[in-house]
Design a protein around this motif. Structure first.
Motif, PDB file in Angstrom:
ATOM      1  N   ILE A  42       0.834  -1.206   0.000  1.00  0.00           N
ATOM      2  CA  ILE A  42       0.000   0.000   0.000  1.00  0.00           C
ATOM      3  C   ILE A  42       0.870   1.259   0.000  1.00  0.00           C
ATOM      4  O   ILE A  42       1.843   1.338   0.731  1.00  0.00           O
ATOM      5  CB  ILE A  42      -0.920   0.027   1.232  1.00  0.00           C
ATOM      6  CG1 ILE A  42      -1.895  -1.154   1.199  1.00  0.00           C
ATOM      7  CG2 ILE A  42      -1.683   1.345   1.327  1.00  0.00           C
ATOM      8  CD1 ILE A  42      -2.627  -1.376   2.505  1.00  0.00           C
ATOM      9  N   ASN A  52      -2.004   1.431   5.814  1.00  0.00           N
ATOM     10  CA  ASN A  52      -3.352   1.350   5.247  1.00  0.00           C
ATOM     11  C   ASN A  52      -4.221   2.408   5.936  1.00  0.00           C
ATOM     12  O   ASN A  52      -5.013   2.100   6.830  1.00  0.00           O
ATOM     13  CB  ASN A  52      -3.919  -0.053   5.446  1.00  0.00           C
ATOM     14  CG  ASN A  52      -5.192  -0.295   4.645  1.00  0.00           C
ATOM     15  OD1 ASN A  52      -5.662   0.579   3.909  1.00  0.00           O
ATOM     16  ND2 ASN A  52      -5.766  -1.470   4.800  1.00  0.00           N
ATOM     17  N   THR A  56      -8.382   1.850   4.131  1.00  0.00           N
ATOM     18  CA  THR A  56      -8.859   2.112   2.770  1.00  0.00           C
ATOM     19  C   THR A  56      -9.031   0.817   1.983  1.00  0.00           C
ATOM     20  O   THR A  56     -10.032   0.635   1.281  1.00  0.00           O
ATOM     21  CB  THR A  56      -7.867   3.029   2.024  1.00  0.00           C
ATOM     22  OG1 THR A  56      -7.657   4.228   2.782  1.00  0.00           O
ATOM     23  CG2 THR A  56      -8.384   3.389   0.638  1.00  0.00           C
ATOM     24  N   PHE A  57      -8.057  -0.071   2.103  1.00  0.00           N
ATOM     25  CA  PHE A  57      -8.079  -1.333   1.360  1.00  0.00           C
ATOM     26  C   PHE A  57      -8.437  -2.470   2.321  1.00  0.00           C
ATOM     27  O   PHE A  57      -7.728  -2.709   3.307  1.00  0.00           O
ATOM     28  CB  PHE A  57      -6.721  -1.604   0.718  1.00  0.00           C
ATOM     29  CG  PHE A  57      -6.289  -0.556  -0.267  1.00  0.00           C
ATOM     30  CD1 PHE A  57      -6.735  -0.578  -1.577  1.00  0.00           C
ATOM     31  CD2 PHE A  57      -5.430   0.476   0.126  1.00  0.00           C
ATOM     32  CE1 PHE A  57      -6.338   0.392  -2.492  1.00  0.00           C
ATOM     33  CE2 PHE A  57      -5.025   1.446  -0.777  1.00  0.00           C
ATOM     34  CZ  PHE A  57      -5.483   1.413  -2.088  1.00  0.00           C
ATOM     35  N   ARG A  65     -11.785  -4.713  -1.555  1.00  0.00           N
ATOM     36  CA  ARG A  65     -12.678  -3.563  -1.539  1.00  0.00           C
ATOM     37  C   ARG A  65     -11.941  -2.287  -1.136  1.00  0.00           C
ATOM     38  O   ARG A  65     -11.087  -2.311  -0.247  1.00  0.00           O
ATOM     39  CB  ARG A  65     -13.847  -3.816  -0.583  1.00  0.00           C
ATOM     40  CG  ARG A  65     -14.447  -5.193  -0.690  1.00  0.00           C
ATOM     41  CD  ARG A  65     -15.701  -5.381   0.113  1.00  0.00           C
ATOM     42  NE  ARG A  65     -16.867  -4.944  -0.663  1.00  0.00           N
ATOM     43  CZ  ARG A  65     -18.127  -5.199  -0.306  1.00  0.00           C
ATOM     44  NH1 ARG A  65     -18.384  -5.853   0.822  1.00  0.00           N
ATOM     45  NH2 ARG A  65     -19.130  -4.795  -1.052  1.00  0.00           N
ATOM     46  N   ILE A  66     -12.282  -1.208  -1.793  1.00  0.00           N
ATOM     47  CA  ILE A  66     -11.772   0.118  -1.440  1.00  0.00           C
ATOM     48  C   ILE A  66     -12.910   0.868  -0.773  1.00  0.00           C
ATOM     49  O   ILE A  66     -13.970   1.067  -1.382  1.00  0.00           O
ATOM     50  CB  ILE A  66     -11.251   0.848  -2.685  1.00  0.00           C
ATOM     51  CG1 ILE A  66     -10.023   0.107  -3.232  1.00  0.00           C
ATOM     52  CG2 ILE A  66     -10.917   2.301  -2.369  1.00  0.00           C
ATOM     53  CD1 ILE A  66      -9.537   0.602  -4.572  1.00  0.00           C
ATOM     54  N   ARG A  67     -12.681   1.264   0.489  1.00  0.00           N
ATOM     55  CA  ARG A  67     -13.745   1.841   1.296  1.00  0.00           C
ATOM     56  C   ARG A  67     -13.284   3.109   2.022  1.00  0.00           C
ATOM     57  O   ARG A  67     -12.100   3.280   2.301  1.00  0.00           O
ATOM     58  CB  ARG A  67     -14.225   0.812   2.341  1.00  0.00           C
ATOM     59  CG  ARG A  67     -14.990  -0.354   1.738  1.00  0.00           C
ATOM     60  CD  ARG A  67     -16.322   0.144   1.154  1.00  0.00           C
ATOM     61  NE  ARG A  67     -17.120  -0.935   0.608  1.00  0.00           N
ATOM     62  CZ  ARG A  67     -17.055  -1.332  -0.657  1.00  0.00           C
ATOM     63  NH1 ARG A  67     -16.206  -0.763  -1.491  1.00  0.00           N
ATOM     64  NH2 ARG A  67     -17.848  -2.298  -1.095  1.00  0.00           N
ATOM     65  N   TYR A  68     -14.252   3.959   2.330  1.00  0.00           N
ATOM     66  CA  TYR A  68     -13.957   5.232   2.988  1.00  0.00           C
ATOM     67  C   TYR A  68     -14.821   5.430   4.232  1.00  0.00           C
ATOM     68  O   TYR A  68     -15.077   6.557   4.646  1.00  0.00           O
ATOM     69  CB  TYR A  68     -14.159   6.378   1.991  1.00  0.00           C
ATOM     70  CG  TYR A  68     -13.180   6.310   0.838  1.00  0.00           C
ATOM     71  CD1 TYR A  68     -11.879   6.742   1.000  1.00  0.00           C
ATOM     72  CD2 TYR A  68     -13.555   5.761  -0.392  1.00  0.00           C
ATOM     73  CE1 TYR A  68     -10.958   6.657  -0.030  1.00  0.00           C
ATOM     74  CE2 TYR A  68     -12.647   5.662  -1.427  1.00  0.00           C
ATOM     75  CZ  TYR A  68     -11.352   6.114  -1.245  1.00  0.00           C
ATOM     76  OH  TYR A  68     -10.442   6.012  -2.264  1.00  0.00           O
ATOM     77  N   HIS A  80      -2.873   3.748  -3.753  1.00  0.00           N
ATOM     78  CA  HIS A  80      -2.581   2.717  -4.751  1.00  0.00           C
ATOM     79  C   HIS A  80      -2.082   1.468  -4.044  1.00  0.00           C
ATOM     80  O   HIS A  80      -1.276   1.541  -3.110  1.00  0.00           O
ATOM     81  CB  HIS A  80      -1.546   3.215  -5.763  1.00  0.00           C
ATOM     82  CG  HIS A  80      -2.051   4.343  -6.607  1.00  0.00           C
ATOM     83  ND1 HIS A  80      -1.986   5.658  -6.197  1.00  0.00           N
ATOM     84  CD2 HIS A  80      -2.666   4.348  -7.816  1.00  0.00           C
ATOM     85  CE1 HIS A  80      -2.540   6.435  -7.123  1.00  0.00           C
ATOM     86  NE2 HIS A  80      -2.953   5.655  -8.113  1.00  0.00           N
ATOM     87  N   SER A 114     -12.079   5.155 -10.969  1.00  0.00           N
ATOM     88  CA  SER A 114     -10.942   4.469 -10.375  1.00  0.00           C
ATOM     89  C   SER A 114     -10.076   3.961 -11.518  1.00  0.00           C
ATOM     90  O   SER A 114     -10.225   4.427 -12.655  1.00  0.00           O
ATOM     91  CB  SER A 114     -11.404   3.324  -9.464  1.00  0.00           C
ATOM     92  OG  SER A 114     -10.309   2.767  -8.758  1.00  0.00           O
ATOM     93  N   GLN A 257      -6.243   1.438  -7.891  1.00  0.00           N
ATOM     94  CA  GLN A 257      -6.330   2.847  -7.501  1.00  0.00           C
ATOM     95  C   GLN A 257      -7.505   3.132  -6.567  1.00  0.00           C
ATOM     96  O   GLN A 257      -8.582   2.551  -6.707  1.00  0.00           O
ATOM     97  CB  GLN A 257      -6.460   3.698  -8.768  1.00  0.00           C
ATOM     98  CG  GLN A 257      -6.308   5.184  -8.542  1.00  0.00           C
ATOM     99  CD  GLN A 257      -6.338   5.944  -9.856  1.00  0.00           C
ATOM    100  OE1 GLN A 257      -7.365   5.977 -10.541  1.00  0.00           O
ATOM    101  NE2 GLN A 257      -5.226   6.545 -10.234  1.00  0.00           N
ATOM    102  N   ALA A 258      -7.272   4.054  -5.624  1.00  0.00           N
ATOM    103  CA  ALA A 258      -8.312   4.540  -4.715  1.00  0.00           C
ATOM    104  C   ALA A 258      -8.402   6.050  -4.879  1.00  0.00           C
ATOM    105  O   ALA A 258      -7.481   6.772  -4.525  1.00  0.00           O
ATOM    106  CB  ALA A 258      -7.967   4.177  -3.267  1.00  0.00           C
TER     107      ALA A 258
END
Length: 298
Positions: A42, A52, A56-57, A65-68, A80, A114, A257-258
């Protein structure tokens, strides 16, 4: 004796047939194990390598999953996730879907936006505040329920590609894909032929083809009107990259990508097209494009 000779001949024919069949069998490898982030590194803007930020990942239900959920605002924390092995000639296959709403603070152009970076610089070589790696981006876009918005475009942070026989310095070049609205899964493939060409495929349709990926376009360039990469977190290495203007990218890393909108990935697989091309070797494959004699097993 005749019986033994006949058996030996039949055995030789069978062995040849099996070896020929094995040489045509494609050995796809899974880049994502569906359990954790093993094999991936990461790098998030303004965070140390391997951190991380705000989770995020994540891995959930066999998806990457990419999450916020743990962010208050995006604050240009571009992320990334890099696979640990660089590749040159290969096929990449994956499924993705956009879900939910964009994080507050993300740019309007990052709604359902993305990508997967190809021929990328390594995670370790990114600067602390760098937004994007120098790479060729297979840009992923989701529809906005109005108008057309193709996916599997190419974007070029610090790079350029050749189209119609000329170097094209447009930062993003649209594909001819359909628009995919909603949270549906979309299947994509990329055929990457070293520094020769790349082809993007969506749901079985070839949607984009370009040649000669190279350093020097987009944000890092000697060309008039180029954006100064200091604005994108590159300060230490800006002159180094500019000195490589026009250098063809023949290999690099793959990175997810995030960019502020939640997205899911699954079935991330790769077929390496570089390997042993000696038909006498046990691991010979008829589909290899380039030879790596060091990989031959006898």
């Amino acid at each position: 004796m005749k019986t033994i000779s006949l058996l030996l001949i039949l055995l030789a024919i069978f062995t040849f047939s099996v070896n020929a069949q094995n040489s045509d069998t494609e050995d796809w490898i899974s880049l994502f194990n569906g359990v954790d982030l093993e094999g991936w590194t990461i790098k998030i803007t303004d965070s140390e390598l391997g951190v991380n930020l705000n989770e995020t990942f994540i891995v959930e239900d066999s998806m990457l999953r990419i999450r916020y959920n743990k962010y208050k605002s995006f604050n240009n924390n571009f992320g990334h996730l890099y696979y640990h092995t660089p590749f040159s000639y290969y096929k990449l296959s994956f499924d993705y879907r956009f879900v939910g709403e964009q994080l507050t603070g993300g740019a309007s152009w990052n709604v359902r936006n993305s990508g997967i970076m190809l021929h990328s610089q390594s995670a370790e070589s990114n600067e602390f505040g760098q937004h994007f790696p120098v790479s060729i981006e297979l840009q992923l876009l989701g529809g906005l329920e109005q108008g057309e918005r193709p996916t599997a475009n190419v974007c070029t942070p610090g790079t350029a590609v050749e189209t119609n026989g000329m170097v094209n310095y447009d930062h993003c070049i649209n594909s001819k894909s359909k628009t995919y609205n909603g949270d549906q899964w979309v299947h994509c493939e990329a055929i990457v032929m070293g520094g020769d060409y790349m082809t993007f495929i969506v749901e079985g349709d070839t949607v984009l083809h370009f040649k000669k990926p190279q350093i020097g376009g987009g944000f890092i360039s000697n060309k008039e009107g180029a954006v100064d990469w200091n604005n994108y977190g590159v300060e230490r290495d800006e002159e180094l990259w500019m000195a490589k203007d026009g250098e063809i990218l023949t290999k690099g890393y793959i990175a997810l990508q995030a960019e502020s909108h939640p997205i899911d990935f699954k079935n991330i697989k790769l077929l390496n097209l570089c390997g042993c091309k000696d038909p006498k070797a046990k691991n010979y494959k008829s589909y290899f494009i380039t030879n790596d004699q060091s990989k031959c097993k006898y």
